[in-house]
Enzyme design. Structure first.
Site, PDB file in Angstrom:
ATOM      1  N   LYS A  96       6.810 -25.901 -36.321  1.00 20.63           N
ATOM      2  CA  LYS A  96       5.699 -26.759 -36.745  1.00 20.63           C
ATOM      3  C   LYS A  96       4.435 -25.936 -37.047  1.00 20.63           C
ATOM      4  O   LYS A  96       3.770 -26.124 -38.066  1.00 20.63           O
ATOM      5  CB  LYS A  96       5.412 -27.788 -35.650  1.00 20.63           C
ATOM      6  CG  LYS A  96       4.098 -28.478 -35.748  1.00 20.63           C
ATOM      7  CD  LYS A  96       4.056 -29.441 -36.911  1.00 20.63           C
ATOM      8  CE  LYS A  96       2.634 -29.825 -37.252  1.00 20.63           C
ATOM      9  NZ  LYS A  96       2.543 -30.961 -38.130  1.00 20.63           N
ATOM     10  N   CYS A 151      -5.225 -30.503 -38.483  1.00 21.21           N
ATOM     11  CA  CYS A 151      -3.990 -29.734 -38.293  1.00 21.21           C
ATOM     12  C   CYS A 151      -4.093 -28.322 -38.847  1.00 21.21           C
ATOM     13  O   CYS A 151      -3.998 -27.350 -38.103  1.00 21.21           O
ATOM     14  CB  CYS A 151      -2.830 -30.451 -38.983  1.00 21.21           C
ATOM     15  SG  CYS A 151      -2.678 -32.134 -38.425  1.00 21.21           S
TER      16      CYS A 151
END
Ligand code: SAJ
Length: 418
Positions: free
Chosen positions: A215, A269
């Site tokens: 991720k 993010c």
């Protein structure tokens, strides 16, 4: 192989990921309880409303709540499975702040029963899923925790990172492939049963640390590629070459796909996750670190350009179009547009800086300290502007007609007015 999960599932964190995940499960028959510490969020969901803008989410939430499949509460309930979808911001030293994850794990711990599944979805540095098990184990010494040597644990702990793109969450939630990393292979199997309820993409089973790292790598990859585009933009600017034309041409090569330069990289993010890699291996990550620095420098460069254009006027009015972190969303977290506006207002305290955004209805807190910043209607503001700066390519700004910009200095940081 387990079939799709059926039972009662609690999701901790009703934000941009938790709520759409809750809806994906609830509309497919799972009984979902959304848990959030924010009472306003819980109240909004209980009324069938969505506390933020995301295409197609509102209708699904109201449907799931009306069907009685989705409820919301501030208290962590007993359930068969738990998903942790809370924020993982970074500390001042850019290490991950895991306090929300720890708090969630500790709220779940007293409720756990044998056979329960705990999935961490929050983006986390390698080793966090292991920590979740440890935090739970510290409270529940009666439970057998998953370990390689433990063939029959009481609970199953895994990491399944979210990968959806804001603005396309409801589509990508269903169609994206999912990575499910278990503390043991059985943990991964059990956790995968939850995603089998709605995922049409492939579910890839792995270990927890690989899932955590995958991720982070996805977002670092994007950050590095955006930094490349931003660096090209600087180079082309200094050589008086149109960077958009260069990228358009280079991208006609079958193996080249350069991303778009912009005013910087925002959101919760991409500006955060690469630092988790850098802090895990500081001496081995110069490229990832430099990309972060290149992208962090962008708002300063854009602001400097605007300030230098303003020197041509005696008392200019500057209009900045867009405040959110990217187009067609209402999210202003880590927004480079807000940083640009703040830098301009600070450098030119006597100049009126009008800000416009169809998704923002008041001056964001980060800008409220500047007396020269005012929220305005784009139509009217552009009319009276000397300098128009496009910071976010929201649909209505993209189609803004060139005739409306005639006679004004325009600065398009997104390359849509070419
Ligand atoms: N941006 C550019 N140029 C580009 C693309 C983006 O300047 O060519 C800027 C955007 O304007 C924005 C920032 O980068 O400020 C990030 O936008 P984004 O659309 O690239 O990504 P996010 O933050 O909305 O979502 C990302 C996605 N990750 C990847 O594409 C690898 C999403 O799939 C993740 O789920 C999400 O981060 C997340 O939650 O981690």
């Amino acid at each position: 192989m387990n079939g799709p999960f059926s039972g009662k599932l609690a999701i901790l964190g009703m934000g941009y990921i938790g709520l759409p995940t809750a809806v994906a499960l609830a509309t497919r028959g799972v009984e979902v309880i959304g848990v959030d510490i924010n009472r306003d969020v819980v109240a909004a969901i209980s009324r069938g409303e969505v506390p933020f803008v995301e295409p197609d989410l509102a209708i699904s939430v109201s449907g799931a709540v009306a069907m009685g499949r989705l409820t919301a509460t501030t208290e962590t309930p007993e359930a068969d499975a738990y998903i942790i979808a809370v924020p993982t911001p970074f500390n001042d030293d850019r290490t991950a702040d895991l306090s929300f994850v720890q708090a969630a794990a500790e709220q779940i711990a007293p409720k756990l029963r044998s056979g329960n599944i705990v999935v961490l979805e929050s983006t986390s540095p390698p080793g966090t899923t292991e920590k979740v098990a440890q935090w739970i184990g510290a409270i529940r010494s009666d439970l057998r925790m998953p370990r390689d040597v433990e063939p029959n644990p009481d609970i199953f702990v895994a990491h399944c990172p979210e990968r959806v793109l804001p603005g396309r969450i409801m589509i990508e939630m269903i169609t994206n492939d999912r990575v499910v990393g278990g503390l043991t292979p059985r943990c991964a199997e059990h956790a995968a049963s939850i995603y089998r309820v709605f995922a049409q993409g492939e579910i890839l089973l792995t270990d927890a640390a690989s899932a955590e790292m995958a991720k982070l790598v996805e977002n670092a990859y994007r950050d590095v590629n955006i930094a490349f585009a931003n660096e090209l933009s600087l180079i082309c600017e200094s050589l008086h070459i149109d960077v958009w034309e260069v990228i358009r041409l280079a991208n006609r090569h079958p193996r080249v796909n350069i991303l778009s330069p912009g005013p910087g990289v925002g959101g919760h993010c991409i500006p955060v996750d690469p630092w988790f890699i850098v802090s895990a291996a500081p001496l081995l990550s110069p490229l990832i670190r430099t990309a972060r620095e290149v992208n962090d420098r962008r708002p300063h460069h854009v602001a400097e350009q605007v300030v230098s254009k303003a020197q041509r006027f005696r008392s200019p009015t500057i209009v900045c179009l867009g405040l959110t972190f990217k187009a067609n969303v209402d999210d202003i977290r880590e927004s480079p547009a807000i940083e640009v506006v703040g830098l301009i207002a600070k450098a030119l305290p006597d100049v009126d800086v009008l800000v416009c955004d169809p998704y923002v209805d008041r001056v964001p807190p980060l800008l409220s300290g500047y007396a020269n910043i005012r929220l305005a209607n784009a139509h009217e503001a552009v009319e009276g502007a000397d300098i128009v700066v496009l910071l976010v390519e929201h649909e209505p700004y993209k189609s803004m007609r060139h005739t409306r910009l005639g006679g004004k200095v325009s600065y398009d940081t997104r390359g849509v007015w070419r």
